[in-house]
Design a protein around this motif. Structure first.
Motif, mmCIF file in Angstrom:
data_model
loop_
_atom_site.group_PDB
_atom_site.id
_atom_site.type_symbol
_atom_site.label_atom_id
_atom_site.label_comp_id
_atom_site.label_asym_id
_atom_site.label_seq_id
_atom_site.Cartn_x
_atom_site.Cartn_y
_atom_site.Cartn_z
ATOM 1 N N THR A 5 0.822 -1.212 0.000
ATOM 2 C CA THR A 5 0.000 0.000 0.000
ATOM 3 C C THR A 5 0.854 1.260 0.000
ATOM 4 O OG1 THR A 5 -0.121 0.186 2.417
ATOM 5 C CG2 THR A 5 -1.838 -1.132 1.325
ATOM 6 N N GLY A 6 2.093 1.165 0.470
ATOM 7 C CA GLY A 6 2.924 2.356 0.611
ATOM 8 C C GLY A 6 2.649 3.099 1.910
ATOM 9 N N VAL A 47 -0.680 3.229 -7.047
ATOM 10 C CA VAL A 47 -0.701 1.950 -7.764
ATOM 11 C C VAL A 47 -1.582 0.953 -7.018
ATOM 12 C CG1 VAL A 47 0.706 -0.021 -8.502
ATOM 13 C CG2 VAL A 47 1.529 2.321 -8.859
ATOM 14 N N TYR A 48 -1.415 0.889 -5.699
ATOM 15 C CA TYR A 48 -2.216 -0.029 -4.888
ATOM 16 C C TYR A 48 -3.705 0.290 -5.030
ATOM 17 C CZ TYR A 48 -4.366 -2.284 -0.892
ATOM 18 O OH TYR A 48 -5.205 -3.024 -0.107
ATOM 19 N N SER A 54 -10.677 -0.585 -7.161
ATOM 20 C CA SER A 54 -11.343 -0.053 -8.350
ATOM 21 C C SER A 54 -12.707 -0.705 -8.485
ATOM 22 C CB SER A 54 -10.509 -0.290 -9.600
ATOM 23 O OG SER A 54 -10.239 -1.654 -9.755
ATOM 24 N N GLY A 55 -13.588 0.023 -9.089
ATOM 25 C CA GLY A 55 -14.944 -0.456 -9.316
ATOM 26 C C GLY A 55 -15.391 0.065 -10.661
ATOM 27 N N PRO A 56 -16.697 0.142 -10.894
ATOM 28 C CA PRO A 56 -17.180 0.606 -12.187
ATOM 29 C C PRO A 56 -16.721 2.012 -12.538
ATOM 30 C CG PRO A 56 -19.003 -0.005 -10.714
ATOM 31 C CD PRO A 56 -17.731 -0.234 -9.981
ATOM 32 N N ALA A 57 -16.462 2.827 -11.523
ATOM 33 C CA ALA A 57 -16.054 4.210 -11.804
ATOM 34 C C ALA A 57 -14.540 4.347 -11.854
ATOM 35 C CB ALA A 57 -16.613 5.136 -10.729
ATOM 36 N N PRO A 179 -6.532 12.861 -11.334
ATOM 37 C CA PRO A 179 -6.453 11.697 -10.447
ATOM 38 C C PRO A 179 -5.426 11.838 -9.333
ATOM 39 C CG PRO A 179 -6.642 10.975 -12.707
ATOM 40 C CD PRO A 179 -6.483 12.480 -12.735
ATOM 41 N N GLU A 180 -4.285 12.463 -9.602
ATOM 42 C CA GLU A 180 -3.270 12.577 -8.552
ATOM 43 C C GLU A 180 -3.752 13.460 -7.400
ATOM 44 O OE1 GLU A 180 -1.932 15.373 -11.946
ATOM 45 O OE2 GLU A 180 -2.848 13.413 -11.738
#
Length: 188
Positions: A5-6, A47-48, A54-57, A179-180
């Motif tokens: 996970t970091g 990345v984790y 993740s899901g549909p979105a 996203p970041e």
């Protein structure tokens, strides 16, 4: 083997069902928080999250089509639909006084003295104050109409003028749609 996970040792990613967002939890201290704790390897975490949450979105907590993410600073008044908050059990100020308070906050934000989210922590009458005013992602029909109209009219990174709703008076900041930014605390 290092934590994929970091996150620092003892921290884990959990999922809030009420907000449909990931959050971070330390089993040792029982602390939970929306932002990654100090010492997080943010590249590893991205990345984790992309791989495991993740899901549909896409990445959990990231927007579905047509949703935006905003923070706000709310000042309630005696005519608000619920004239109490975590800051004051009974709010007696007038709407005009609430607007004046919010104008003062607006000047401090626009001058660059303070960020909306940092000010929301101590000055917002909304329970979202503990998350720097972050309301998470929402779509049409999920907020009061006046609030929604103002929020969707903002460009990413913009802050609204004063908005009146049944809850009180608000300043709204639309988050930047990258996203970041979604996986890290908001920065101007």
């Amino acid at each position: 083997m290092s934590d994929p996970t970091g996150l620092p040792e003892g921290w884990e990613v959990r999922h809030s069902n009420s907000k449909n967002l990931p959050y971070y939890f330390s089993a040792a201290t029982k602390e939970s928080r929306w932002e990654p704790p100090a010492g997080t390897d943010t590249e590893k975490l991205k990345v984790y999250m992309a791989t495991n949450h993740s899901g549909p979105a896409g990445i959990a907590g990231l927007p579905a089509e047509g949703k935006i993410r905003c923070a706000h600073l709310l000042v309630k008044h005696r005519d608000s639909r619920r004239p109490s908050s975590w800051r004051e059990s009974v709010i007696t100020r007038s709407k005009e006084e609430a607007i004046e308070i919010l104008r003062g906050h607006e000047q401090r934000i626009k001058s660059g003295e303070v960020r909306l989210g940092d000010l929301a922590v101590s000055e917002s009458d909304c329970s979202s104050a503990r998350k720097k005013g972050d309301l998470g992602f929402f779509g049409h029909g999920e907020m009061q109409k006046e609030f929604e109209d103002a929020a969707f009219a903002l460009k990413p990174g913009e802050i609204s003028p004063i908005v009146e709703s049944a809850s009180g008076v608000h300043l709204i900041e639309r988050y930047v749609d990258r996203p970041e930014d979604w996986l890290q605390p908001h920065r101007n």
